[in-house]
Design an enzyme around this catalytic site. Structure first.
Site, mmCIF file in Angstrom:
data_model
loop_
_atom_site.group_PDB
_atom_site.id
_atom_site.type_symbol
_atom_site.label_atom_id
_atom_site.label_comp_id
_atom_site.label_asym_id
_atom_site.label_seq_id
_atom_site.Cartn_x
_atom_site.Cartn_y
_atom_site.Cartn_z
ATOM 1 N N ASP A 97 -1.031 -13.591 7.701
ATOM 2 C CA ASP A 97 0.588 -13.155 7.711
ATOM 3 C C ASP A 97 0.389 -11.624 8.221
ATOM 4 O O ASP A 97 1.568 -11.286 8.681
ATOM 5 C CB ASP A 97 1.006 -13.142 6.466
ATOM 6 N N HIS A 98 -0.576 -10.664 7.959
ATOM 7 C CA HIS A 98 -0.493 -9.236 8.197
ATOM 8 C C HIS A 98 -0.556 -9.098 9.724
ATOM 9 O O HIS A 98 -0.328 -7.818 10.024
ATOM 10 C CB HIS A 98 -1.360 -8.483 7.442
ATOM 11 N N ASP A 145 -3.457 -8.254 -2.807
ATOM 12 C CA ASP A 145 -2.369 -7.297 -2.199
ATOM 13 C C ASP A 145 -1.317 -7.085 -3.416
ATOM 14 O O ASP A 145 -1.208 -7.719 -4.229
ATOM 15 C CB ASP A 145 -1.461 -8.725 -1.582
ATOM 16 N N ARG A 175 8.930 -1.443 0.746
ATOM 17 C CA ARG A 175 8.234 -0.087 0.830
ATOM 18 C C ARG A 175 8.918 0.576 1.959
ATOM 19 O O ARG A 175 9.129 0.195 2.793
ATOM 20 C CB ARG A 175 6.771 -0.116 1.077
ATOM 21 N N SER A 202 -0.476 0.026 -1.749
ATOM 22 C CA SER A 202 -1.239 -1.149 -1.218
ATOM 23 C C SER A 202 -2.551 -1.394 -2.154
ATOM 24 O O SER A 202 -3.174 -0.372 -2.789
ATOM 25 C CB SER A 202 -1.703 -1.074 0.087
ATOM 26 N N ARG A 216 -5.218 -2.178 -0.507
ATOM 27 C CA ARG A 216 -6.456 -2.004 0.186
ATOM 28 C C ARG A 216 -7.561 -1.221 -0.113
ATOM 29 O O ARG A 216 -7.259 -0.332 -0.324
ATOM 30 C CB ARG A 216 -5.714 -1.681 1.625
#
Ligand code: MIC
Ligand code: SF4
Length: 756
Positions: free
Chosen positions: A96-97, A161, A449, A644, A646
C-alpha cells in the site's frame, strides 16, 4: 477469500474465561477490558502475579502479525535470517505504501506495479514461502484491510506500522512495532512490552450534525498532546462509545498513534457485531457473542473509572464541536468556531488549495457516504467547488461498494479525483503539481499526520486534519475560515446558501461487495520456493549482522547533530521519494536525519564535520566519521522518534556508525527499535543538560562495563576549550535488552540460537 483463522480465535476464547478469572484473582479487583486482553495473552498462560503498570516488562503472545510493504521488506529480510521454515502465527503483508498518487487510480497503480516489480516480487515470494497472506498492490491500505478481514474482539495483534492501532475499533489490542519485533513473533518468540498504564476516556452524550468520531480524537489529541499517551493504552467507554459506529471507533483508535499511545481500544458491542456481519464474518460475531461477558470491563469499572485507570478524561459528545488540528502537528486542536480567529492571528493562508479525504484513518462507508451527502449539495444548491478534491479509498472492498452505490460518481461531479486504494498523499507519495515551487499554502485532509513536508514534500504546505465531512465542506468553500455550522456560501446565482448537515448510512444497506479483493494465499508447502535478492539491486539488500559491542566504554564520540525541536521519524528517515529504498539499508541511509534542524545553525541537513571543520549534509558527514573509524552521537529534544514505526530510523544510524542517541524523551516504538538494533538510547536525567552540549564537543559514555537495569550511565562532554561537563543519562534497558546491546542487535541472538 482471505484466510481468517477461526480455530485460532476459538482457541483463545476457549481459554478466555479461565485466564480472566486467574488475572482477576492476582490483581485482586475487577478488571478493565484492556487488562483482560493483556492478561489473556501472557505467554506463560494463566497469570500468577499482578504486573506493575509502567514498570514490569511482560512477555505476550500476539495472535497475529500485519506488515505493510514499506516496513515488511526489512522485517522479512530479518525473518529470513531467523532460520524458521514458516511463520509461527497468522501473518499478512499489504502492498500500500509504494503507490504514487498522480493521475488517478488505474494509471497510478499500473505505473507502481512496473516500478516496484522487484519489491512486490520479493514480498510475494517470501510470503508464499513462509506461509504469509499477501495482499497485492491495489487491494488497499493495511489497516482498512485488517479491519475488514482479520481484526476480532479480544485479540492481540502487532503490526509493522504505527497505525496498526486502528484495529482497536473492533475491540483488539493492536500495537505498532518495528520489523525486528514482528520478526520475533513470526519466529515464535514471545513479544515483550512494558505493562502499559491505562487512560480511560468516558464518552457521554451522542454525536450529531457535523460532529464525527474524528472530532473525538482531535479533541483528545488537543488535551493529551503528541506525547500524552506515551506508555499507555487508552480505553474508551460510555454511552457515547456504544452509540458510535465500529469504523468510527477505528478512526479514534487509529489516531491514538498521534498521542503516542501504545494503543487504544473499545469493548465489544453491537456496532462491532453489525460490522462483522456486514463484512461477511457472521461466524466471528457468533463466537464472540458466546464470550461477551469477557469482552468488556467487569461490572462497576466504567461507573467509577478513577479507581481503575491512571487517568480519566470525559468528553460530552453532544457538546463536542468539529475540530481542525494543525498545521505541522496533530495536537494543535482548534474548534471550527475558533478557526477564523486562529488563522488570522497566526497568519495561516486561508485559501484552501486541496481537500483530501480517505486514507487508513477515514475510509469507511459511513465516511464516504457522509462526505458524498455534501458533494451532492453542490449541484443542488448551484455551488461551485472552490478547491481541488481527492479521494483515497482504504480498500478495494470499500471502493467497489461506494462506486456501486453512486458515491464516486457524485464526487466526480464536483471534480473529485479518485486515487488508488493506497497511502498515496498521506505519505508523501503525492506527485502534486507545483509542490517543488515550495509556495506557502493550505490544504485540509482527513488523514492522521501533518508533519512538515509529509503530504507533498513542500515544507511550506500547511496541512490541517479534520473529519472527511468537514474536509469536504471546506473544499467546497475553499476557505479555512468557513464554519459550515453557522456560515453561508454565495452560490453561482448570487444567493446565500447553507450546507445541510452531513448524513449517511453507517453500513451499506445492500451489503459490501467486491469483485477481486486482491488477496493471494500462500503455498501450503513453501519449502521449495526460493527467494532471490540480486546483489546489484538498488532496492533490496541482504542484511549483514551488526558488530557486537567491543566491551569497553565509548570514548571520543563526535556530535553528529544536536537536533532542535520536533524530530519525528519523518525527520530522521524521510518517506515520500525515499520509500523506494526501504529494502536497501545502505541506500536509504542517505536520508539519515536530513529533516532534523541543527540546533547550532537552525538549518536542516547541514552539520559541522569535526574532522574538516566544514559544513555538509548529515549522511555524508556521518559516512566520513565511519570511514575514519570514529563513533558519533545524536542528541535530540522531547518525544524524539515520534510518529512512524519504521525501524530504518534506528537501523540507519546504526549502519552508519552512530553509537548512541541521547534525548530529552523518546517515543515508545522508536526507543524499542533502537534497543533492538543494538543502539544505545539514553535520556538526560536533567533535561537542561541538553543546553550544555556544544558543537565541537566530543562525548564519552562511561559505565557500560557495568551496564545494569535501572543504573544510570555517565556522559562526559569534552568541550573544545578544554573544560568538561559530566552529566547523568538514564536508560530503560532490562537484562535482555542489555544482551541485545552487547550482541550488537537482538537478531544476532536469534541467529546464534539457530546456528547453535
Ligand atoms: C506513517 O503513517 O507514517 C507510515 C508510513 O505508515 C509509517 C510506517 C512507515 O514508515 O513505513 C507508520 O505509521 O508506522
Ligand atoms: Fe498509509 Fe497514511 Fe495510514 Fe500510514 S497513516 S498507513 S501512510 S494511509
Amino acid at each position: 477469500m482471505a484466510l481468517f483463522d477461526l480455530d485460532m480465535m476459538q482457541g483463545l476464547y476457549t481459554k478466555l474465561g479461565e485466564r480472566v478469572e486467574a488475572a482477576r484473582k492476582v490483581v485482586g479487583r475487577p478488571l478493565t477490558y484492556t487488562e483482560k486482553i493483556l492478561y489473556a495473552h501472557l505467554t506463560q498462560g494463566d497469570a500468577t502475579t499482578a504486573y506493575e503498570r509502567g514498570k514490569s516488562y511482560v512477555d505476550f503472545g500476539p495472535d497475529r502479525v500485519a506488515m505493510q510493504d514499506a516496513t515488511a521488506q526489512m522485517a522479512l529480510l530479518q525473518f529470513m535470517q531467523a532460520g524458521r521454515p514458516k511463520v509461527a502465527v497468522p501473518s499478512t503483508v499489504h502492498c500500500d505504501h509504494l503507490i504514487t498518487a498522480q493521475v488517478g487510480s488505474t494509471e497510478d497503480l499500473g505505473k507502481a506495479v512496473v516500478e516496484n516489480r522487484e519489491v512486490y516480487d520479493f514480498l510475494s515470494s517470501v510470503s508464499n514461502k513462509y506461509g504469509i497472506g499477501f495482499w497485492k498492490p491495489g487491494a488497499g491500505i493495511i489497516h482498512q484491510v485488517v479491519l475488514e478481514n482479520y481484526a476480532f474482539p479480544g485479540g492481540m495483534m502487532i503490526g509493522t506500522d504505527s497505525h496498526t492501532v486502528n484495529a482497536g475499533g473492533l475491540g483488539m489490542i493492536a500495537i505498532g512495532v518495528g520489523g525486528a519485533d514482528a520478526c520475533d513473533v513470526m519466529a515464535g518468540l514471545p513479544w515483550e512490552l512494558k505493562f502499559p498504564k491505562l487512560i480511560g476516556v468516558k464518552l457521554t452524550g451522542k454525536l450529531s450534525g457535523w460532529t464525527s468520531p474524528k472530532d473525538v480524537i482531535l479533541k483528545v489529541a488537543g488535551i493529551l498532546t503528541v506525547k500524552g499517551g506515551t506508555g499507555a493504552i487508552v480505553e474508551y467507554f460510555g454511552e457515547g462509545a456504544t452509540s458510535m459506529s465500529c469504523t468510527g471507533k477505528g478512526t479514534i483508535c487509529n489516531m491514538g498513534a498521534e498521542i503516542g499511545a501504545t494503543t487504544s481500544t473499545f469493548a465489544y458491542d453491537e456496532s462491532m457485531e453489525r460490522y462483522l456481519r456486514s463484512t461477511g464474518r457472521d461466524a466471528v460475531a457468533d463466537i464472540a457473542n458466546t464470550v461477551k461477558e469477557h469482552l468488556t470491563a467487569d461490572a462497576g469499572v466504567y461507573d467509577e473509572p478513577e479507581k481503575y485507570f491512571d487517568q480519566v478524561i470525559e468528553i460530552n459528545l453532544s457538546e463536542l464541536e468539529p475540530h481542525l488540528n494543525g498545521p505541522f502537528t496533530p495536537d494543535l486542536a482548534t474548534p471550527i468556531s475558533k478557526m477564523k480567529e486562529a488563522a488570522l492571528a497566526n497568519g495561516w493562508p486561508t485559501k484552501i488549495e486541496v481537500g483530501l479525504i480517505g486514507s487508513c484513518t477515514n475510509s469507511s462507508y459511513e465516511d464516504i457516504a457522509r462526505s458524498a451527502s455534501l458533494a451532492r449539495q453542490v449541484a443542488a444548491k448551484h455551488l461551485k467547488t472552490k478547491a481541488e478534491f481527492t479521494i483515497t479509498p482504504g480498500s478495494e472492498q470499500v471502493r467497489y461498494t461506494v462506486e456501486r452505490d453512486g458515491f464516486l460518481a457524485t464526487f466526480d461531479e464536483i471534480g473529485g479525483k479518485v486515487f488508488a486504494n493506497a497511502c498515496g498523499p498521506c505519505i508523501g507519495m503525492w506527485a502534486r503539481v507545483g509542490a517543488e515551487k515550495q509556495e506557502r499554502n493550505t490544504i485540509v485532509h482527513s488523514f492522521n499526520r501533518n508533519f512538515a513536508k509529509r503530504a507533498d514534500g513542500n515544507p511550506n504546505t500547511l496541512a490541517f486534519v479534520g473529519s472527511p465531512e468537514l474536509v469536504t465542506a471546506l473544499a467546497i468553500a475553499g476557505d479555512l475560515t468557513f464554519n459550515p455550522l453557522t456560515d453561508t456560501l454565495i452560490n453561482e446565482l448570487g444567493e446565500e446558501v447553507r450546507l445541510d448537515d452531513p448524513s449517511g448510512d453507517e453500513l451499506p444497506p445492500r451489503g459490501f461487495d467486491v469483485e477481486d479483493a486482491g488477496y493471494q494465499a500462500p503455498a501450503k508447502d513453501g519449502s521449495g520456493i526460493s527467494v532471490a535478492v540480486s546483489p546489484t539491486s538498488n532496492r533490496l539488500q541482504l542484511l549483514d549482522p551488526f558488530a557486537p559491542w567491543e566491551g569497553t566504554d565509548l570514548k571520543g564520540l563526535k556530535i553528529l547533530i544536536k537536533a532542535k525541536g520536533k524530530c519525528t521519524t519523518d525527520h530522521i528517515s524521510m518517506a515520500g521519494p525515499w520509500l523506494k529504498y526501504r529494502g536497501h539499508l545502505d541506500n536509504i541511509s542517505n536520508n539519515l536525519l536530513i529533516g532534523a534542524v541543527n540546533f547550532f545553525n537552525e538549518k536542516t541537513d547541514n552539520v559541522k564535520n569535526q574532522l574538516t571543520g566544514e559544513y555538509g549534509p548529515v549522511p555524508a558527514t556521518q559516512r566520513a566519521y565511519k570511514a575514519a573509524g570514529i563513533g558519533s552521537i545524536v542528541v535530540g529534544d522531547e518525544n524524539y522518534g515520534e510518529g512512524s514505526s519504521r525501524e530504518h530510523a534506528a537501523m540507519e544510524p546504526r549502519h552508519l556508525g552512530v553509537r548512541a542517541v541521547l534525548v530529552k524523551s523518546f517515543a515508545r516504538i522508536h526507543e524499542t527499535n533502537l534497543k533492538k538494533q543494538g543502539m544505545l538510547g539514553l535520556t538526560f536525567a536533567d533535561k537542561s543538560d541538553y543546553d550544555k552540549i556544544q558543537e565541537d564537543d566530543t562525548v564519552d559514555i562511561v559505565g557500560l562495563t557495568d551496564f545494569t537495569p535501572g543504573k544510570p550511565l555517565t556522559l562526559v562532554f569534552n568541550h573544545s576549550d578544554g573544560t568538561k561537563d559530566e552529566v547523568v543519562a538514564n536508560h530503560t534497558y532490562n537484562e535482555q535488552q542489555i544482551e541485545w546491546f552487547k550482541a550488537g542487535a537482538a537478531l544476532n541472538i536469534i541467529r546464534a540460537q539457530v546456528a547453535g
